[in-house]
Design an enzyme around this catalytic site. Structure first.
Site, mmCIF file in Angstrom:
data_model
loop_
_atom_site.group_PDB
_atom_site.id
_atom_site.type_symbol
_atom_site.label_atom_id
_atom_site.label_comp_id
_atom_site.label_asym_id
_atom_site.label_seq_id
_atom_site.Cartn_x
_atom_site.Cartn_y
_atom_site.Cartn_z
ATOM 1 N N HIS A 151 4.675 5.018 4.478
ATOM 2 C CA HIS A 151 3.785 4.581 3.394
ATOM 3 C C HIS A 151 3.056 3.299 3.800
ATOM 4 O O HIS A 151 1.831 3.185 3.633
ATOM 5 C CB HIS A 151 4.623 4.362 2.126
ATOM 6 C CG HIS A 151 3.875 3.836 0.954
ATOM 7 N ND1 HIS A 151 3.632 4.582 -0.178
ATOM 8 C CD2 HIS A 151 3.311 2.627 0.713
ATOM 9 C CE1 HIS A 151 2.963 3.854 -1.053
ATOM 10 N NE2 HIS A 151 2.751 2.647 -0.529
ATOM 11 N N GLU A 152 3.795 2.335 4.336
ATOM 12 C CA GLU A 152 3.184 1.042 4.678
ATOM 13 C C GLU A 152 2.283 1.152 5.911
ATOM 14 O O GLU A 152 1.211 0.529 5.943
ATOM 15 C CB GLU A 152 4.267 -0.027 4.883
ATOM 16 C CG GLU A 152 5.111 -0.312 3.653
ATOM 17 C CD GLU A 152 4.319 -0.668 2.394
ATOM 18 O OE1 GLU A 152 3.199 -1.206 2.494
ATOM 19 O OE2 GLU A 152 4.824 -0.393 1.295
ATOM 20 N N HIS A 175 -1.017 2.322 4.873
ATOM 21 C CA HIS A 175 -1.879 1.235 4.362
ATOM 22 C C HIS A 175 -2.661 0.583 5.498
ATOM 23 O O HIS A 175 -3.848 0.281 5.349
ATOM 24 C CB HIS A 175 -1.053 0.152 3.658
ATOM 25 C CG HIS A 175 -0.820 0.396 2.216
ATOM 26 N ND1 HIS A 175 -1.834 0.509 1.293
ATOM 27 C CD2 HIS A 175 0.325 0.542 1.529
ATOM 28 C CE1 HIS A 175 -1.320 0.710 0.101
ATOM 29 N NE2 HIS A 175 -0.003 0.749 0.212
ATOM 30 N N CYS A 227 3.239 2.318 -5.633
ATOM 31 C CA CYS A 227 2.523 1.380 -4.772
ATOM 32 C C CYS A 227 2.123 0.159 -5.588
ATOM 33 O O CYS A 227 1.618 0.299 -6.711
ATOM 34 C CB CYS A 227 1.281 2.076 -4.198
ATOM 35 S SG CYS A 227 0.319 1.036 -3.090
ATOM 36 N N LEU A 228 2.335 -1.023 -5.018
ATOM 37 C CA LEU A 228 1.968 -2.250 -5.723
ATOM 38 C C LEU A 228 0.464 -2.352 -5.954
ATOM 39 O O LEU A 228 0.029 -3.048 -6.871
ATOM 40 C CB LEU A 228 2.473 -3.470 -4.948
ATOM 41 C CG LEU A 228 4.001 -3.570 -4.819
ATOM 42 C CD1 LEU A 228 4.381 -4.753 -3.938
ATOM 43 C CD2 LEU A 228 4.665 -3.655 -6.177
ATOM 44 N N GLN A 252 -2.775 -5.351 1.579
ATOM 45 C CA GLN A 252 -2.594 -5.376 0.127
ATOM 46 C C GLN A 252 -2.736 -6.783 -0.450
ATOM 47 O O GLN A 252 -2.914 -6.943 -1.653
ATOM 48 C CB GLN A 252 -1.242 -4.787 -0.258
ATOM 49 C CG GLN A 252 -1.147 -3.295 -0.003
ATOM 50 C CD GLN A 252 0.211 -2.767 -0.383
ATOM 51 O OE1 GLN A 252 1.126 -2.754 0.431
ATOM 52 N NE2 GLN A 252 0.342 -2.344 -1.627
ATOM 53 N N GLY A 276 8.123 -2.779 -0.180
ATOM 54 C CA GLY A 276 7.294 -2.842 1.015
ATOM 55 C C GLY A 276 5.929 -3.391 0.664
ATOM 56 O O GLY A 276 5.455 -3.222 -0.460
#
Length: 172
Positions: free
Chosen positions: A136-137, A140, A94-95, A51, A46
């Protein structure tokens, strides 16, 4: 398609609340294509536009297993409209916070409303990994990180670690 740089903690842009997408433009389509390329290359399941330093309410996601056929999904202006009382715990990463994985408790099921790349509105029920990933996304997009669900001690340790690494990198 272009690979975009993923911003990393402690970058303050990760705390910015993303802006609504008013209409699907060629720029939005390019952003989505770039986000998929960036997400797959990372590799991740994701990615929120913030991000890659674009403060728009856009998410790309693909929760297909590694050996299965890809199942790319796009969520524009997503919002959670219902949450289950029941909770579930998944190990999240997380990226934007590389190499950190922690258990996070979230609602086990959610109902999400979003727009697709054709401007059509959808509502879907999500559970399992799908529910965890979409929450989660969407977090963000609202300036929330999965670290915010951890104990203050653990969160502070991780933030200090990334702040120290960023200072060191800037000094080199």
């Amino acid at each position: 398609m272009t690979l975009r740089d993923i911003i990393i903690l402690p970058d303050k842009r990760l705390r910015r609340i993303s802006d609504k997408v008013d209409k699907i433009t060629p720029e939005i389509r390019t952003l989505v294509a770039d986000m998929f390329e960036t997400m797959y290359e990372a590799p991740g399941i994701g990615l929120a536009a913030i991000q890659v330093a674009v403060p728009l309410r856009v998410i790309t996601m693909d929760i297909a297993k590694k050996d299965d056929e890809k199942e790319p999904r796009v969520f524009i202006n997503p919002e959670i409209i219902a949450r289950s009382e029941e909770k579930s715990v998944y190990e999240e990463g997380c990226l934007s916070i590389p190499d950190i994985h922690e258990d996070v408790e979230r609602p086990a099921r959610v109902r999400v409303r979003f727009m697709d790349l054709d401007g059509k509105i959808h509502e879907e029920d999500a559970d399992g990994l799908y529910a965890t990933c979409i929450q989660h996304e969407i977090d963000h997009l609202n300036g929330v990180l999965f670290l915010d669900y951890l104990s203050k001690l653990k969160r502070d340790y991780i933030v200090r670690k990334f702040t120290k690494a960023a200072r060191k990198a800037a000094a080199e």
